[in-house]
Enzyme design. Structure first.
Site, short mmCIF file in Angstrom:
data_model
loop_
_atom_site.label_atom_id
_atom_site.label_comp_id
_atom_site.label_asym_id
_atom_site.label_seq_id
_atom_site.Cartn_x
_atom_site.Cartn_y
_atom_site.Cartn_z
N CYS A 161 0.80 -1.22 0.00
CA CYS A 161 0.00 0.00 0.00
C CYS A 161 0.83 1.27 0.00
O CYS A 161 0.31 2.35 -0.27
CB CYS A 161 -0.94 -0.01 1.20
SG CYS A 161 -2.12 -1.38 1.17
N HIS B 81 -3.31 7.36 2.21
CA HIS B 81 -3.69 6.06 1.67
C HIS B 81 -5.07 5.71 2.21
O HIS B 81 -5.34 5.84 3.41
CB HIS B 81 -2.66 5.01 2.08
CG HIS B 81 -3.12 3.60 1.86
ND1 HIS B 81 -3.63 3.17 0.65
CD2 HIS B 81 -3.17 2.53 2.70
CE1 HIS B 81 -3.96 1.89 0.75
NE2 HIS B 81 -3.70 1.49 1.98
N ASN C 59 -9.94 -0.22 -0.10
CA ASN C 59 -8.47 -0.13 -0.12
C ASN C 59 -7.97 -0.67 -1.46
O ASN C 59 -7.99 -1.87 -1.70
CB ASN C 59 -7.90 -0.93 1.04
CG ASN C 59 -6.38 -0.86 1.13
OD1 ASN C 59 -5.71 -0.42 0.20
ND2 ASN C 59 -5.83 -1.32 2.24
#
Length: 330
Positions: free
Chosen positions: A115, A255, A285
């Site tokens: 990520c 993020h 996500n």
């Protein structure tokens, strides 16, 4: 320095299929309310069986190149960040994507930073441009996370979505159109907090077989606590290093992993609601794609304009983390 690295353009692409929280109730002990309360996610996009990460990435990449007023032939380097590559080991997704763009005889490689991938991409592109090695670098965060999810594990499969974001990094002589600063870090001692195992088959030289399924595994509570602690420190460090305060930042684009993580960082640093870009409710996500996707939404909504200063931060498997201060040069 004769020039700085500059984020010249941004684009994104998501699959057409929307998957709402309630659809997980068909095969999991969960509910729309349970998922949204714990994550802030309402829906996400999932790619079809035929689509790969490179297919999502190439659509975003083409638009990013067009928005930079360039052609694929102007690109000197292609770098892709992904945790869901088209192939297990080779070729790299960057090579596949380059071919789909018609880019030949130019370097291309992948970054594996989960990520945090987009922050790592910025670091690499900044170094290549400011060293003079490249004039235009295409960076792409492309993810088909649905290909690595265990849909029997409600602790992970509800969190993720598919999508891609792409940027062209070029040159500028203006500091306030530059990638001002990027800091990245990692600590492999926590690699067992978030990982995707690889199944090992027996060979004539080794009879042992590891029957692990190649699905994403996560220690959710541990990751949450460490993410909040690490991101707070990281963001404070990059702001202090550059003699900036939260109010100096036009947009805070974290993020998009979990609304509670974003909210904890936002409240601690006292960012105003209008400074924070949120897309986790729409896309879940999307790993390395989440920051460029959120950035692109802000741009297309008119919230991000040339010269605006963005603060980006991310945390992911590795464990990896990073932050960046970026003036939009588009």
């Amino acid at each position: 320095m004769e020039f700085y690295a500059s984020l010249k353009s941004i684009a994104m692409h998501v699959p057409s299929e929307r998957v709402k929280n309630a659809e997980f109730q068909q095969f999991l002990d969960t509910s729309d309310e349970w998922i949204e309360k714990r994550t802030g996610i309402k829906e996400r996009r999932f790619a079809s069986n035929e689509e790969k990460s490179s297919d999502l990435g190439v659509i975003a990449a083409k638009q990013a190149i067009e928005r930079a007023h360039l052609t694929p032939k102007d690109i000197d380097l292609v770098v892709v960040a992904t945790l869901s590559p088209d192939f297990l080991a080779m070729p790299s997704t960057a090579c596949v994507l380059s071919a789909k763009l018609g880019i030949e005889n130019k370097p291309a490689f992948d970054i594996s930073a989960a990520c945090t991938g987009f922050i790592y991409l910025l670091s690499v592109a900044k170094a290549y441009v400011e060293s003079g090695m490249c004039e235009n670098v295409l960076i792409v965060g492309a993810e088909k996370t649905s290909s690595v999810l265990d849909f029997k594990d409600r602790g992970t499969c509800i969190l993720f979505g598919d999508g891609a974001g792409a940027c062209v990094i070029g040159r500028t002589k203006r500091l306030k159109e530059s990638i001002l600063d990027v800091q990245i870090s990692a600590n492999g001692n926590f690699s067992n907090y978030l990982y995707t195992p690889r199944t090992l088959k027996p060979t004539p030289f080794n009879s042992k077989e590891e029957a692990l399924e190649p699905f994403l595994c996560m220690k959710g509570n541990e990751v949450f606590k460490l993410a909040v602690k690490t991101l707070l420190k990281d963001v404070e460090t990059i702001l202090e290093k550059n003699a900036l305060k939260p109010e100096d930042v036009r947009l805070f684009i974290p993020h998009q992993a979990n609304f509670r993580i974003i909210q904890a960082v936002r409240e601690h640093l006292d960012f105003k609601d209008e400074q924070v870009v949120l897309t986790v409710h729409k896309y879940g996500n999307t790993s390395a794609a989440s920051i460029p996707m959120a950035m692109c939404e802000a741009y297309e909504e008119g919230r991000l304009k040339k010269g605006d200063l963005m603060l980006l931060d991310a945390f992911g498997g590795g464990l990896t983390w990073g932050s960046a201060l970026v003036y939009f040069g588009g």
